[in-house]
Motif scaffolding. Structure first.
Motif, PDB file in Angstrom:
ATOM      1  N   ALA A   1     -33.736  62.676 -32.667  1.00 24.23           N
ATOM      2  CA  ALA A   1     -32.699  61.700 -32.296  1.00 24.23           C
ATOM      3  C   ALA A   1     -32.844  60.426 -33.129  1.00 24.23           C
ATOM      4  N   TRP A   2     -34.065  60.113 -33.527  1.00 21.34           N
ATOM      5  CA  TRP A   2     -34.307  58.883 -34.283  1.00 21.34           C
ATOM      6  C   TRP A   2     -33.521  58.855 -35.591  1.00 21.34           C
ATOM      7  N   LYS A   3     -33.216  60.034 -36.158  1.00 17.43           N
ATOM      8  CA  LYS A   3     -32.471  60.056 -37.430  1.00 17.43           C
ATOM      9  C   LYS A   3     -31.069  59.467 -37.250  1.00 17.43           C
TER      10      LYS A   3
ATOM     11  N   LEU B   1     -23.231  46.414 -32.181  1.00 16.99           N
ATOM     12  CA  LEU B   1     -22.664  47.322 -31.171  1.00 16.99           C
ATOM     13  C   LEU B   1     -23.314  47.153 -29.807  1.00 16.99           C
ATOM     14  N   ASN B   2     -24.596  46.860 -29.783  1.00 14.95           N
ATOM     15  CA  ASN B   2     -25.253  46.594 -28.491  1.00 14.95           C
ATOM     16  C   ASN B   2     -24.576  45.436 -27.768  1.00 14.95           C
ATOM     17  N   ARG B   3     -24.331  44.347 -28.532  1.00  9.51           N
ATOM     18  CA  ARG B   3     -23.699  43.167 -27.918  1.00  9.51           C
ATOM     19  C   ARG B   3     -22.286  43.523 -27.470  1.00  9.51           C
TER      20      ARG B   3
ATOM     21  N   TRP C   1     -30.587  41.381 -19.932  1.00  8.35           N
ATOM     22  CA  TRP C   1     -31.515  42.430 -19.489  1.00  8.35           C
ATOM     23  C   TRP C   1     -32.853  42.283 -20.214  1.00  8.35           C
ATOM     24  N   ARG C   2     -32.767  42.024 -21.504  1.00 10.32           N
ATOM     25  CA  ARG C   2     -34.009  41.908 -22.289  1.00 10.32           C
ATOM     26  C   ARG C   2     -34.804  40.671 -21.842  1.00 10.32           C
ATOM     27  N   ARG C   3     -34.059  39.579 -21.578  1.00 13.85           N
ATOM     28  CA  ARG C   3     -34.741  38.357 -21.110  1.00 13.85           C
ATOM     29  C   ARG C   3     -35.410  38.600 -19.775  1.00 13.85           C
TER      30      ARG C   3
ATOM     31  N   LEU D   1     -42.781  49.979 -27.926  1.00 12.25           N
ATOM     32  CA  LEU D   1     -42.514  51.319 -28.467  1.00 12.25           C
ATOM     33  C   LEU D   1     -41.019  51.529 -28.669  1.00 12.25           C
ATOM     34  N   ALA D   2     -40.670  52.407 -29.618  1.00 14.92           N
ATOM     35  CA  ALA D   2     -39.257  52.658 -29.950  1.00 14.92           C
ATOM     36  C   ALA D   2     -38.557  51.313 -30.133  1.00 14.92           C
ATOM     37  N   THR D   3     -39.194  50.459 -30.897  1.00 18.42           N
ATOM     38  CA  THR D   3     -38.802  49.045 -30.997  1.00 18.42           C
ATOM     39  C   THR D   3     -37.471  48.845 -31.702  1.00 18.42           C
ATOM     40  N   GLY D   4     -37.038  49.822 -32.508  1.00 19.37           N
ATOM     41  CA  GLY D   4     -35.741  49.731 -33.183  1.00 19.37           C
ATOM     42  C   GLY D   4     -35.690  48.519 -34.091  1.00 19.37           C
TER      43      GLY D   4
ATOM     44  N   THR E   1     -43.381  49.768 -32.814  1.00 17.06           N
ATOM     45  CA  THR E   1     -43.381  51.037 -33.550  1.00 17.06           C
ATOM     46  C   THR E   1     -42.098  51.801 -33.262  1.00 17.06           C
ATOM     47  N   ASP E   2     -41.680  52.585 -34.244  1.00 15.96           N
ATOM     48  CA  ASP E   2     -40.465  53.392 -34.115  1.00 15.96           C
ATOM     49  C   ASP E   2     -40.516  54.459 -35.211  1.00 15.96           C
ATOM     50  N   LEU E   3     -39.725  55.500 -35.061  1.00 19.25           N
ATOM     51  CA  LEU E   3     -39.677  56.530 -36.104  1.00 19.25           C
ATOM     52  C   LEU E   3     -38.583  56.248 -37.136  1.00 19.25           C
ATOM     53  N   ALA E   4     -37.644  55.375 -36.805  1.00 21.09           N
ATOM     54  CA  ALA E   4     -36.501  55.139 -37.693  1.00 21.09           C
ATOM     55  C   ALA E   4     -36.795  53.964 -38.632  1.00 21.09           C
ATOM     56  N   GLU E   5     -37.110  54.289 -39.872  1.00 17.52           N
ATOM     57  CA  GLU E   5     -37.530  53.278 -40.857  1.00 17.52           C
ATOM     58  C   GLU E   5     -36.435  52.237 -41.107  1.00 17.52           C
TER      59      GLU E   5
ATOM     60  N   VAL F   1     -44.190  52.457 -38.534  1.00 18.20           N
ATOM     61  CA  VAL F   1     -43.660  53.751 -38.119  1.00 18.20           C
ATOM     62  C   VAL F   1     -44.648  54.394 -37.149  1.00 18.20           C
ATOM     63  N   GLY F   2     -44.133  54.917 -36.041  1.00 12.53           N
ATOM     64  CA  GLY F   2     -45.017  55.576 -35.078  1.00 12.53           C
ATOM     65  C   GLY F   2     -44.223  56.279 -34.002  1.00 12.53           C
ATOM     66  N   ASP F   3     -44.759  57.399 -33.552  1.00 10.28           N
ATOM     67  CA  ASP F   3     -44.115  58.218 -32.518  1.00 10.28           C
ATOM     68  C   ASP F   3     -44.611  57.768 -31.146  1.00 10.28           C
ATOM     69  N   ALA F   4     -43.685  57.584 -30.217  1.00 13.12           N
ATOM     70  CA  ALA F   4     -44.062  57.149 -28.861  1.00 13.12           C
ATOM     71  C   ALA F   4     -44.864  58.212 -28.124  1.00 13.12           C
TER      72      ALA F   4
ATOM     73  N   ILE G   1     -41.027  49.253 -23.517  1.00 12.05           N
ATOM     74  CA  ILE G   1     -40.133  50.202 -24.208  1.00 12.05           C
ATOM     75  C   ILE G   1     -38.742  50.022 -23.614  1.00 12.05           C
ATOM     76  N   SER G   2     -37.805  49.613 -24.453  1.00  8.45           N
ATOM     77  CA  SER G   2     -36.452  49.308 -23.973  1.00  8.45           C
ATOM     78  C   SER G   2     -35.461  50.292 -24.558  1.00  8.45           C
ATOM     79  N   PHE G   3     -34.772  51.001 -23.698  1.00  9.47           N
ATOM     80  CA  PHE G   3     -33.758  51.979 -24.103  1.00  9.47           C
ATOM     81  C   PHE G   3     -34.329  53.005 -25.084  1.00  9.47           C
ATOM     82  N   GLY G   4     -35.624  53.257 -24.966  1.00 11.88           N
ATOM     83  CA  GLY G   4     -36.291  54.174 -25.885  1.00 11.88           C
ATOM     84  C   GLY G   4     -36.791  55.433 -25.208  1.00 11.88           C
ATOM     85  N   ILE G   5     -37.299  55.318 -23.981  1.00 14.70           N
ATOM     86  CA  ILE G   5     -37.961  56.453 -23.327  1.00 14.70           C
ATOM     87  C   ILE G   5     -36.976  57.618 -23.137  1.00 14.70           C
TER      88      ILE G   5
ATOM     89  N   ASN H   1     -34.924  58.698 -25.165  1.00 11.80           N
ATOM     90  CA  ASN H   1     -34.742  59.442 -26.414  1.00 11.80           C
ATOM     91  C   ASN H   1     -35.922  60.330 -26.771  1.00 11.80           C
ATOM     92  N   VAL H   2     -36.983  60.213 -25.996  1.00 11.70           N
ATOM     93  CA  VAL H   2     -38.212  60.911 -26.339  1.00 11.70           C
ATOM     94  C   VAL H   2     -38.160  62.339 -25.790  1.00 11.70           C
ATOM     95  N   ILE H   3     -38.623  63.301 -26.552  1.00 13.79           N
ATOM     96  CA  ILE H   3     -38.527  64.703 -26.096  1.00 13.79           C
ATOM     97  C   ILE H   3     -39.483  64.950 -24.921  1.00 13.79           C
TER      98      ILE H   3
HETATM   99  C1  LIG Z   1     -31.545  52.928 -28.225  1.00 15.82           C
HETATM  100  S1  LIG Z   1     -32.712  52.570 -29.467  1.00 15.82           S
HETATM  101  C2  LIG Z   1     -33.649  51.240 -28.710  1.00 15.82           C
HETATM  102  C3  LIG Z   1     -34.200  50.288 -29.728  1.00 15.82           C
HETATM  103  C4  LIG Z   1     -34.800  49.013 -29.158  1.00 15.82           C
HETATM  104  N1  LIG Z   1     -35.941  49.276 -28.309  1.00 15.82           N
HETATM  105  C5  LIG Z   1     -33.791  48.205 -28.402  1.00 15.82           C
HETATM  106  O1  LIG Z   1     -34.071  47.820 -27.259  1.00 15.82           O
HETATM  107  O2  LIG Z   1     -32.730  47.914 -28.951  1.00 15.82           O
HETATM  108  C6  LIG Z   1     -33.811  53.916 -29.338  1.00 15.82           C
HETATM  109  C7  LIG Z   1     -34.896  53.918 -30.386  1.00 15.82           C
HETATM  110  O3  LIG Z   1     -35.829  54.958 -30.073  1.00 15.82           O
HETATM  111  C8  LIG Z   1     -36.353  55.431 -31.297  1.00 15.82           C
HETATM  112  N2  LIG Z   1     -37.041  56.694 -31.053  1.00 15.82           N
HETATM  113  C9  LIG Z   1     -36.518  57.883 -30.674  1.00 15.82           C
HETATM  114  N3  LIG Z   1     -37.498  58.794 -30.496  1.00 15.82           N
HETATM  115  C10 LIG Z   1     -38.669  58.159 -30.748  1.00 15.82           C
HETATM  116  C11 LIG Z   1     -40.035  58.559 -30.730  1.00 15.82           C
HETATM  117  N4  LIG Z   1     -40.403  59.785 -30.388  1.00 15.82           N
HETATM  118  N5  LIG Z   1     -40.984  57.643 -31.037  1.00 15.82           N
HETATM  119  C12 LIG Z   1     -40.627  56.380 -31.374  1.00 15.82           C
HETATM  120  N6  LIG Z   1     -39.351  55.942 -31.427  1.00 15.82           N
HETATM  121  C13 LIG Z   1     -38.379  56.825 -31.116  1.00 15.82           C
HETATM  122  C14 LIG Z   1     -35.118  55.499 -32.184  1.00 15.82           C
HETATM  123  O4  LIG Z   1     -35.446  55.585 -33.540  1.00 15.82           O
HETATM  124  C15 LIG Z   1     -34.406  54.209 -31.797  1.00 15.82           C
HETATM  125  O5  LIG Z   1     -34.752  53.141 -32.641  1.00 15.82           O
END
Ligand SMILES: C[S@@+](CC[C@H](N)C(=O)[O-])C[C@H]1O[C@@H](n2cnc3c(N)ncnc32)[C@H](O)[C@@H]1O
Length: 247
Positions: free
Chosen positions: A16-18, A30-32, A42-44, A61-64, A85-89, A112-115, A130-134, A136-138
């Protein structure tokens, strides 16, 4: 809590990170736009749930594009340093530019790092966010166990994630927005309709409320709690890694 899974089957989270790399340039805008600017509050709000002590070393984690970690720095005097850390460079590249512009590159670094396989030693961080990231994790259970591993005893995890409101009227209106409005606007502005269909499909199929709290408990966290925000459209979950009591 009710999880409304009738609408769609669970989408594939494989790589999904791609998708995030592809929409990186428009991601913050787009988030805004799609949250009507509310994502900022929400972030505050996450800063309210930080442990009380100062000088905390934080992992996001999944810091985007690093929004969450930057909000913690700006809204709290408790954070001393951070790693994201995040997988999307391409998302990280935008994050690094934002960190540089704020003069925080000595204090916050991104890599770069996998959650689910966190590139850090045991007991390294006072807090993990971890915000809006968990969503997306498999392997969610594995990510939560990894978070537990890298937290210091006494440390805290804070997770900001979408949920579905309890109130039936509000949930209905919200689902209409998620299914019919958000994918169209998100797709039009980003040029990637798939990414914004993925967003509503993952929100509708991801465990929230008590179900997610149970996952945190299963990973070993104590004092687990879920704080609904904006009618329960999002939740802030917290859990602590208890201090080991030596005999
Ligand atoms: C919706 S974005 C959230 C980004 C940021 N945390 C925010 O609050 O805007 C989800 C992020 O999760 C990352 N991601 C997805 N799977 C991941 C994994 N296994 N490890 C680390 N990051 C991952 C994506 O690359 C993407 O940047």
């Amino acid at each position: 809590m009710i999880n409304d899974k009738r609408y769609r089957p669970e989408p594939s989270r494989h790589e999904a990170w791609k998708m995030f790399d592809q929409i990186a340039r428009r991601y913050d805008f787009l988030n805004r736009l799609l949250s009507f600017g509310i994502d900022v509050s929400w972030r505050r709000k996450m800063a309210h749930f930080l442990p009380p002590h100062r000088n905390q070393h934080v992992l996001d984690l999944a810091t985007g594009t690093a929004d969450q970690i930057l909000f913690l720095f700006e809204k709290s005097d408790k954070v001393k340093s951070g790693v994201g850390t995040d997988l999307a460079e391409k998302m990280l590249k935008i994050g690094r530019e934002k960190i540089d512009r704020r003069g925080l590159s000595e204090l916050v670094s991104l890599k770069v790092g996998d959650a689910t396989d966190i590139p850090a030693g045991d007991n390294e961080f006072d807090m993990v966010t971890i915000s809006f990231g968990i969503r997306n994790v498999i392997n969610v259970a594995r990510a939560l166990r990894e978070i537990y591993r890298v937290l210091k005893p006494g440390g805290r995890v804070l997770i900001l994630e979408f949920a579905l409101p309890q109130n039936r009227l509000i949930r209905g209106a919200h689902l209409f927005y998620l299914r019919h409005v958000l994918p169209r606007i998100g797709g039009f502005v980003s040029g990637d309709t798939r990414a914004y269909r993925y967003l509503n499909e993952t929100i509708e199929t991801f465990p929230y409320g008590d179900a997610f709290c149970n996952l945190l408990k299963a990973a070993g966290f104590t004092a687990v709690d879920a704080h609904p925000v904006t009618f329960g459209v999002v939740m802030i979950y917290q859990g602590d890694k208890g201090l080991k009591i030596e005999n």
